[in-house]
Structures are given as C-alpha cells and as structure tokens.
Design a protein around this motif. Structure first.
Motif, short mmCIF file in Angstrom:
data_model
loop_
_atom_site.label_atom_id
_atom_site.label_comp_id
_atom_site.label_asym_id
_atom_site.label_seq_id
_atom_site.Cartn_x
_atom_site.Cartn_y
_atom_site.Cartn_z
N THR A 128 50.41 -4.16 69.29
CA THR A 128 49.02 -4.34 68.92
C THR A 128 48.50 -5.65 69.52
O THR A 128 49.28 -6.54 69.83
N THR A 129 47.19 -5.71 69.67
CA THR A 129 46.56 -6.95 70.14
C THR A 129 45.75 -7.61 69.03
O THR A 129 45.16 -8.65 69.24
N ASP A 130 45.73 -7.00 67.85
CA ASP A 130 44.91 -7.50 66.74
C ASP A 130 45.76 -8.27 65.74
O ASP A 130 46.24 -7.72 64.76
N VAL A 131 45.92 -9.54 66.00
CA VAL A 131 46.76 -10.39 65.16
C VAL A 131 46.19 -10.48 63.75
O VAL A 131 46.94 -10.52 62.77
N ASP A 132 44.86 -10.50 63.61
CA ASP A 132 44.25 -10.62 62.30
C ASP A 132 44.52 -9.39 61.44
O ASP A 132 44.73 -9.51 60.23
N GLU A 133 44.51 -8.21 62.04
CA GLU A 133 44.79 -6.99 61.30
C GLU A 133 46.22 -6.99 60.76
O GLU A 133 46.46 -6.60 59.62
N VAL A 134 47.15 -7.45 61.57
CA VAL A 134 48.55 -7.52 61.14
C VAL A 134 48.71 -8.53 60.02
O VAL A 134 49.33 -8.25 58.99
N ARG A 135 48.14 -9.71 60.20
CA ARG A 135 48.25 -10.75 59.17
C ARG A 135 47.64 -10.26 57.87
O ARG A 135 48.22 -10.42 56.79
N GLN A 136 46.50 -9.61 57.94
CA GLN A 136 45.83 -9.12 56.73
C GLN A 136 46.66 -8.05 56.03
O GLN A 136 46.72 -8.00 54.81
N ALA A 137 47.34 -7.21 56.80
CA ALA A 137 48.19 -6.18 56.21
C ALA A 137 49.32 -6.83 55.41
O ALA A 137 49.66 -6.37 54.30
N ILE A 138 49.90 -7.89 55.94
CA ILE A 138 50.98 -8.60 55.23
C ILE A 138 50.43 -9.27 53.98
O ILE A 138 51.03 -9.18 52.89
N VAL A 139 49.28 -9.91 54.09
CA VAL A 139 48.65 -10.57 52.94
C VAL A 139 48.28 -9.53 51.87
O VAL A 139 48.53 -9.74 50.67
N ASP A 140 47.71 -8.41 52.28
CA ASP A 140 47.33 -7.37 51.32
C ASP A 140 48.55 -6.78 50.61
O ASP A 140 48.43 -6.28 49.49
N ALA A 141 49.71 -6.85 51.25
CA ALA A 141 50.94 -6.39 50.62
C ALA A 141 51.49 -7.40 49.61
O ALA A 141 52.46 -7.13 48.91
N GLY A 142 50.86 -8.58 49.56
CA GLY A 142 51.23 -9.58 48.56
C GLY A 142 52.06 -10.74 49.06
O GLY A 142 52.68 -11.44 48.26
N TYR A 143 52.05 -10.98 50.38
CA TYR A 143 52.88 -12.04 50.96
C TYR A 143 52.04 -13.00 51.77
O TYR A 143 51.02 -12.64 52.34
N GLU A 144 52.50 -14.24 51.84
CA GLU A 144 51.90 -15.22 52.74
C GLU A 144 52.31 -14.88 54.16
O GLU A 144 53.45 -14.44 54.38
N ALA A 145 51.42 -15.10 55.11
CA ALA A 145 51.77 -14.84 56.52
C ALA A 145 51.10 -15.90 57.37
O ALA A 145 49.89 -16.02 57.39
N GLN A 146 51.93 -16.66 58.07
CA GLN A 146 51.44 -17.71 58.95
C GLN A 146 51.92 -17.39 60.37
O GLN A 146 53.11 -17.12 60.58
N LEU A 147 50.99 -17.39 61.30
CA LEU A 147 51.35 -17.13 62.69
C LEU A 147 52.35 -18.19 63.15
O LEU A 147 52.13 -19.38 62.96
N ALA A 148 53.46 -17.73 63.69
CA ALA A 148 54.52 -18.66 64.12
C ALA A 148 54.25 -19.15 65.53
O ALA A 148 53.61 -18.52 66.32
#
Length: 66
Positions: A46-66
């Motif tokens: 995927t090229t949509d980093v925000d969509e991936v991060r939001q999916a992780i956050v919506d699942a209940g986890y913190e997500a910080q781009l490494a």
C-alpha cells in the motif's frame, strides 16, 4: 511500498492477530509482518501510510511510524 510501525503495546499473539486482521481488512492484499519482540509491524502493498496507521489505532493500539 513498505512501512514499519512501532507498536509498543503489542505484547502477545492475540495482539499480533488483531493487528494483522485490522490492517488486512483496511488494505486488502497487503502483506503484514510482525516482530513481537521488537514491537514492530511491517506492511507491504500500500502507499497509504495513514490508512494503515489508523487501522492499527482503531484496533486499540498505538502506532508510530518507525
């Protein structure tokens, strides 16, 4: 394109399963690789980093781009 996220509260196999499912539901066809010990999630296909991060956050986890 590949993105890596630090997910500090990913601590067990259930967390891995939940995050993997959330990302694959949000981005069908994406490849999700996890490193539980490093608390790292890598997503390819995927090229949509925000969509991936939001999916992780919506699942209940913190997500910080490494």
């Amino acid at each position: 394109m590949s993105f890596q996220f630090n997910v500090p509260d990913m601590t067990c196999g259930h967390c891995v399963s939940t995050i993997t499912k959330a990302v694959k539901d949000a981005v069908p066809g994406a490849t999700v690789t996890t490193d539980l010990g490093a608390h790292r999630v890598t997503v390819d296909g995927t090229t949509d980093v925000d969509e991936v991060r939001q999916a992780i956050v919506d699942a209940g986890y913190e997500a910080q781009l490494a």
